[in-house]
Enzyme design. Structure first.
Site, PDB file in Angstrom:
ATOM      1  N   SER A 295    -159.556   1.832  22.260  1.00  0.00           N
ATOM      2  CA  SER A 295    -158.214   1.875  22.824  1.00  0.00           C
ATOM      3  C   SER A 295    -158.326   2.365  24.259  1.00  0.00           C
ATOM      4  O   SER A 295    -159.267   3.101  24.589  1.00  0.00           O
ATOM      5  CB  SER A 295    -157.348   2.853  22.023  1.00  0.00           C
ATOM      6  OG  SER A 295    -156.118   3.113  22.677  1.00  0.00           O
TER       7      SER A 295
ATOM      8  N   TYR B 116    -156.035  10.407  17.185  1.00  0.00           N
ATOM      9  CA  TYR B 116    -156.260   8.984  17.453  1.00  0.00           C
ATOM     10  C   TYR B 116    -157.048   8.818  18.755  1.00  0.00           C
ATOM     11  O   TYR B 116    -158.058   8.100  18.799  1.00  0.00           O
ATOM     12  CB  TYR B 116    -154.918   8.254  17.550  1.00  0.00           C
ATOM     13  CG  TYR B 116    -155.034   6.780  17.860  1.00  0.00           C
ATOM     14  CD1 TYR B 116    -155.250   5.855  16.848  1.00  0.00           C
ATOM     15  CD2 TYR B 116    -154.931   6.320  19.167  1.00  0.00           C
ATOM     16  CE1 TYR B 116    -155.364   4.502  17.124  1.00  0.00           C
ATOM     17  CE2 TYR B 116    -155.050   4.970  19.458  1.00  0.00           C
ATOM     18  CZ  TYR B 116    -155.257   4.070  18.433  1.00  0.00           C
ATOM     19  OH  TYR B 116    -155.372   2.726  18.722  1.00  0.00           O
TER      20      TYR B 116
END
Length: 115
Positions: free
Chosen positions: A4, A17
């Site tokens: 990400s 995350y």
């Protein structure tokens, strides 16, 4: 591996995350070097998406997230253009991915924190 843009500049609301994506980035780098040295013929490509309009984090209708079809089209085009790429980073994620290199990390971190 799918990481990400948040692997490079974290989002304060999703620290776990962001941290796990940063760890996967590091793993991808290490694995790429390890496999290249062993001459295995295995390629490690890291996909670095921005926020994408999916149900993850309720972003399916977010104006700040990239439409899924646009992301897939651009990512696959990049992969076709450079099949030996180490990373696939769509334009919308590039400013986050490169924030340290461009000296904009603090500004990008503040911008992400405000969104």
């Amino acid at each position: 591996n799918v990481t990400s843009a948040l692997a490079f500049v974290p989002y304060q609301s999703t620290p776990t995350y962001s941290a796990t994506k940063a760890a996967l980035h590091s793993f991808s780098e290490s694995l790429r070097i390890q496999l290249a040295g062993a001459d295995t013929g295995v390629q490690v490509i890291e996909m670095v998406p921005p926020g994408v309009q999916t149900p993850l984090f309720g972003q399916q209708d977010s104006e700040h997230a990239m439409p899924l079809d646009d992301f897939l089209t651009e990512a696959l085009d990049l992969l076709r253009e450079k099949p030996d790429a180490k990373e696939i980073v769509v334009e919308r994620a590039r400013f986050i991915r490169d924030a340290v290199a461009t000296g904009t990390y603090d500004d990008v971190l503040a911008m992400i924190a405000g969104s």
